[in-house]
Design a protein around this motif. Structure first.
Motif, PDB file in Angstrom:
ATOM      1  N   SER A   2      33.685 -14.393 -23.548  1.00  0.00           N
ATOM      2  CA  SER A   2      34.398 -14.653 -25.014  1.00  0.00           C
ATOM      3  C   SER A   2      33.910 -13.959 -26.051  1.00  0.00           C
ATOM      4  CB  SER A   2      33.833 -16.282 -25.459  1.00  0.00           C
ATOM      5  OG  SER A   2      32.423 -16.214 -25.368  1.00  0.00           O
ATOM      6  N   SER A  41      36.629 -15.664 -33.140  1.00  0.00           N
ATOM      7  CA  SER A  41      36.926 -16.985 -33.124  1.00  0.00           C
ATOM      8  C   SER A  41      38.001 -17.174 -32.238  1.00  0.00           C
ATOM      9  CB  SER A  41      37.227 -17.543 -34.607  1.00  0.00           C
ATOM     10  OG  SER A  41      38.379 -16.838 -35.199  1.00  0.00           O
ATOM     11  N   GLU A  42      39.057 -16.291 -32.045  1.00  0.00           N
ATOM     12  CA  GLU A  42      40.251 -16.395 -31.208  1.00  0.00           C
ATOM     13  C   GLU A  42      40.075 -16.203 -29.958  1.00  0.00           C
ATOM     14  OE1 GLU A  42      44.497 -17.076 -30.395  1.00  0.00           O
ATOM     15  OE2 GLU A  42      43.131 -17.671 -32.187  1.00  0.00           O
ATOM     16  N   ARG A  63      37.182 -17.036 -28.635  1.00  0.00           N
ATOM     17  CA  ARG A  63      36.324 -18.126 -28.249  1.00  0.00           C
ATOM     18  C   ARG A  63      37.241 -19.214 -27.848  1.00  0.00           C
ATOM     19  NH1 ARG A  63      30.800 -18.643 -29.625  1.00  0.00           N
ATOM     20  NH2 ARG A  63      29.831 -16.726 -30.526  1.00  0.00           N
ATOM     21  N   ARG A  64      38.195 -19.528 -28.656  1.00  0.00           N
ATOM     22  CA  ARG A  64      39.216 -20.536 -28.328  1.00  0.00           C
ATOM     23  C   ARG A  64      40.058 -20.376 -27.050  1.00  0.00           C
ATOM     24  NH1 ARG A  64      44.534 -21.441 -28.718  1.00  0.00           N
ATOM     25  NH2 ARG A  64      45.023 -19.154 -29.701  1.00  0.00           N
ATOM     26  N   GLU A  78      40.031 -22.351 -23.580  1.00  0.00           N
ATOM     27  CA  GLU A  78      41.280 -22.979 -23.103  1.00  0.00           C
ATOM     28  C   GLU A  78      41.441 -22.425 -21.553  1.00  0.00           C
ATOM     29  OE1 GLU A  78      44.780 -21.788 -25.468  1.00  0.00           O
ATOM     30  OE2 GLU A  78      44.230 -23.121 -27.037  1.00  0.00           O
ATOM     31  N   ASP A  85      28.074 -28.676 -24.284  1.00  0.00           N
ATOM     32  CA  ASP A  85      28.478 -28.036 -25.495  1.00  0.00           C
ATOM     33  C   ASP A  85      27.601 -28.246 -26.590  1.00  0.00           C
ATOM     34  OD1 ASP A  85      30.065 -26.871 -27.378  1.00  0.00           O
ATOM     35  OD2 ASP A  85      31.366 -28.486 -27.459  1.00  0.00           O
ATOM     36  N   ALA A  98      33.658 -27.089 -28.605  1.00  0.00           N
ATOM     37  CA  ALA A  98      34.612 -27.367 -27.706  1.00  0.00           C
ATOM     38  C   ALA A  98      35.555 -28.517 -27.747  1.00  0.00           C
ATOM     39  CB  ALA A  98      33.960 -26.896 -26.361  1.00  0.00           C
ATOM     40  N   PRO A 109      38.079 -29.550 -29.329  1.00  0.00           N
ATOM     41  CA  PRO A 109      39.771 -29.552 -29.522  1.00  0.00           C
ATOM     42  C   PRO A 109      40.300 -29.164 -28.130  1.00  0.00           C
ATOM     43  CG  PRO A 109      38.793 -28.477 -31.385  1.00  0.00           C
ATOM     44  CD  PRO A 109      37.663 -28.908 -30.458  1.00  0.00           C
ATOM     45  N   ALA A 110      39.497 -28.086 -27.133  1.00  0.00           N
ATOM     46  CA  ALA A 110      40.069 -27.623 -25.915  1.00  0.00           C
ATOM     47  C   ALA A 110      39.654 -28.667 -25.026  1.00  0.00           C
ATOM     48  CB  ALA A 110      39.273 -26.371 -25.610  1.00  0.00           C
ATOM     49  N   HIS A 148      29.554 -24.061 -22.452  1.00  0.00           N
ATOM     50  CA  HIS A 148      30.275 -23.430 -23.620  1.00  0.00           C
ATOM     51  C   HIS A 148      29.099 -22.828 -24.422  1.00  0.00           C
ATOM     52  CE1 HIS A 148      32.534 -23.385 -27.445  1.00  0.00           C
ATOM     53  NE2 HIS A 148      33.415 -22.490 -26.723  1.00  0.00           N
TER      54      HIS A 148
END
Length: 711
Positions: free
Chosen positions: A478, A511-512, A514-515, A519, A543, A548, A550-551, A612
């Motif tokens: 990430s 940040s993108e 990591r998202r 995912e 975590d 984490a 949202p994912a 995470h």
């Protein structure tokens, strides 16, 4: 029942007279060393080899062969012998292999004298090594056990003997090679493995030598330096970070010049003496023998050959068929076919690149000669020589590209029929097979971790399949550097635009990344859950920062994850303690054959631990436990997946380097960081994300939740 061992695992022997059976993808030399408690050798008399095949209690074969049987009588050994190590080495000078990574993974089986299997070990992850300590029988507290070792040596037999404390290693290695040379006429060729049998492709040359049955064709990363000793280049296997990977050995031949990088001259097809077309066929693949003709039927009249009844192209060549490789089941046939496609693409592109390099080199040489001739400095002679040289260069490149396009067209046609036929474990999330998903009753043989492609043909994606259970953990990078490691900009931009869920302009920010990394982790976890029977696989998450959520929502909403992970150091400690306890208890149960004695509250399902933002929230004790799980967990069903930026762990110094090297690095955006050891291609990896806006992952997890409730 034969125990299947992984590297480092041991198994008790219930008898002292055993036979060790070796099967390899080409002629190998087999030997045995007799060591003390530390594995050190007393002298050359402690080595049984083709030049001295009999030692007290040991007898080894006299020549190189693809299959061996070694007789061992442990009761006859001296009391000073505590380790009996089985050595395999590639012979030199007989036109065979020069590295274990160029053939099927060798396997060693310990059996009783009646052939009853006791333990089997397939030595995965070998690459440039030409010698390996396969297994060892060792004495512990008066009893004998077998341990899977898999320690490889790129410097060959002398380095392996030297590592066991033999001062005369070089002299003995030369004696062994001389003995093998004397028996060269008796060398046994490699048998066709089960994975052989890819149908002959039009335009790819006539017959083809054998494909390989790879237990774990997992690519390795080229980001972290050389692999640790004993892991080879790992494929799998696993491959250690460094030299890399690839699913399936292959060697590319150059057009009219030299072999592509990684192939050895002895493997190349002979150049045509009459200047005819070059044979680009894979030098180690054989055609599938024609099947026996079935009984006459109404749809195929008697006397009609089976091939005549099958679909053919306008030129009369057979059309691709899904599952045309060898195997005991359709899944195994598709698995072998996919890796055969990988090999064919690697070979074809290697041949094209080699031919293009040759054309470029020839152009430079001819231009140099033209400029060096004083007569060409005046008038039109010099310009005519340069034009002629450039025309020859263009002709060579055009011919090479035509050969590549021919092979690519066939591979594209094959991909179009194979991809829709793949089972869920091998299929992309956008494959219609997921719409009819049902919870399986049996565990799958492999898992799709993403796609692989090369810049010469961006539209052809080869599924990246790894064998199950996972022998290596996964690291989803990430960090910002994960994007910078890739290949040329245009290729990466195309790949990113096609990647579901990725940004469409410019490189993703931290940040993108990591998202997308999380995912990808959830998509892989969901796939592992979906392809196992209900209750046979579970997921746990660490975590510490709670970032984490949202994912993780699809896992929590479906009940695959009972609740969102507890944040902070408390959550880290609780999960690690639980999994460490599970590993220790299962190890003891296996060691003492007391599976019935496991506590009732112990979850015996295979576990995937997702960490995470590692190493955030980890102290020294937690790090020690995590490394223990990474080393010992896979053998007893506990697997590790890190979602992490390696740069954040620099403060720990080199203490975490073995952990990083033990993991297979994958990326959340397309990245050309996977290298194969056969032809040296840098393959672009694409993660297995679901299409943007798709609810397929939630739907599959929902059906899995229903199956768990029903059971």
């Amino acid at each position: 029942m034969t125990a299947e061992l992984v590297r480092g695992q041991n198994h008790p022997l219930d008898r002292t007279r055993v036979e060790i059976r070796v099967a390899a993808g080409g002629p190998v030399v087999a030997g045995v060393t007799l060591g003390d408690e530390q594995g050190r050798l007393s002298g050359v008399e402690a080595v049984a080899h083709p030049g001295a095949p009999r030692r007290t209690g040991i007898e080894v074969p006299r020549q190189a062969a693809a299959e061996h049987r070694i007789a061992v009588d442990l009761d006859a050994l001296s009391a000073a012998v505590h380790r009996v190590s089985v050595l395999l080495a590639l012979p030199t000078g007989i036109g065979g292999l020069t590295a274990f990574g160029a053939a099927a993974a060798p396997s060693v089986t310990v059996t009783g004298l009646d052939g009853t299997g006791i333990a089997r070990y397939t030595i995965t992850g070998l690459g440039a090594e030409s010698a390996v300590v396969a297994v060892e029988l060792y004495r512990r507290q008066g009893t004998w056990k077998v341990r899977a070792v898999g320690q490889g040596y790129a410097d060959g037999l002398p380095a392996m003997l030297r590592d066991q404390g033999l001062p005369q290693a070089a002299e003995l290695a030369a004696e062994i090679e001389e003995a093998v040379g004397r028996g060269q006429a008796r060398a046994v060729p490699a048998p066709a493995p089960l994975a052989a049998g890819r149908s002959e492709r039009p335009g790819a040359g006539p017959a083809a030598p054998p494909a390989q049955d790879r237990p774990s064709p997992a690519p390795a990363t080229a980001a972290d330096g050389p692999a640790p000793s004993g892991t080879g280049t790992g494929t799998g296997t696993g491959a250690g970070a460094g030299s890399a990977a690839g699913p399936g050995p292959g060697s590319g031949s150059g057009a009219g010049a030299k072999a592509a990088a990684g192939a050895k001259a002895g493997d190349l097809p002979p150049a045509p003496a009459d200047g005819g077309p070059i044979d680009y066929r894979h030098p180690r693949r054989r055609s599938t023998p024609a099947p026996a003709a079935p009984a006459p039927s109404a749809t195929r009249p008697a006397g009609t050959p089976p091939s005549a009844a099958g679909p053919t192209a306008p030129d009369g060549s057979p059309l691709p068929v899904a599952g045309d490789a060898a195997g005991w089941s359709m899944d195994e046939r598709l698995y072998n076919q996919v890796w055969g496609m990988f090999e064919d693409l690697a070979r074809s592109v290697a041949a094209y690149r080699s031919a293009a390099d040759f054309a470029e080199s020839r152009l430079e040489q001819e231009l140099d000669r033209a400029l060096a001739d004083p007569r060409h400095r005046l008038g039109t002679a010099g310009e005519d020589a340069r034009v002629t040289a450039r025309d020859k260069h263009a002709t060579l490149v055009t011919q090479a590209r035509a050969a590549l396009d021919r092979d690519l067209a066939q591979l594209m046609a094959e991909s179009e029929v194979v991809e829709p036929a793949l089972p869920p474990a091998f299929a992309r999330w956008d494959n219609p097979v997921w719409q009819g998903y049902h919870v399986p009753a049996e565990r799958p043989m492999a898992l799709r971790l993403g796609d692989l492609h090369l810049p010469e043909v961006l539209d052809l994606r080869i599924p990246m399949l790894v064998r199950l259970p996972l022998e290596r953990g996964l690291w989803i990078d990430s960090g910002p550097d994960s994007y910078a490691h890739g290949g040329p900009g245009p290729e990466r931009d195309i790949g990113r635009r096609e990647l579901p869920g990725a940004l469409t302009d410019g490189p993703p920010d931290e940040s993108e990344l990591r998202r997308l990394a999380m995912e990808s982790a959830v998509a892989i976890a969901a796939r592992l859950l979906a392809i196992h029977p209900a209750g046979d696989f579970a997921v746990q998450v660490i975590d510490p920062a709670g970032a984490a959520a949202p994912a993780l929502a699809p896992l929590v909403e479906s009940g695959a994850l009972p609740a969102f992970p507890l944040p902070g150091a408390q959550g880290v400690t609780a999960v690690l303690e639980e999994l460490t306890r599970r590993v220790e208890l299962v190890q003891m149960a296996v060691r003492h054959r007391a599976a019935d004695a496991l506590p009732a509250d112990l979850d015996t399902a295979e576990q995937l631990l997702i960490v995470h933002d590692f190493p955030h929230g980890f102290d020294d004790r937690a790090l020690t436990r995590l490394r223990y799980l990474a080393d010992e967990g896979p053998a007893v069903g506990v697997h590790l997946m890190l979602v992490a930026d390696r740069a954040q762990s620099r403060e720990y110094g080199p203490v975490l380097d073995p952990l990083w090297r033990s993991l297979l690095r994958i990326t959340p955006v397309p990245d050309a960081h996977l290298a194969d050891p056969w032809v040296g291609h840098a393959w672009t990896y694409e993660p297995p994300l679901a299409p943007k806006g798709s609810q397929v992952v939630r739907q599959v997890l929902g059906r899995l939740a229903e199956a768990r409730k029903a059971s």
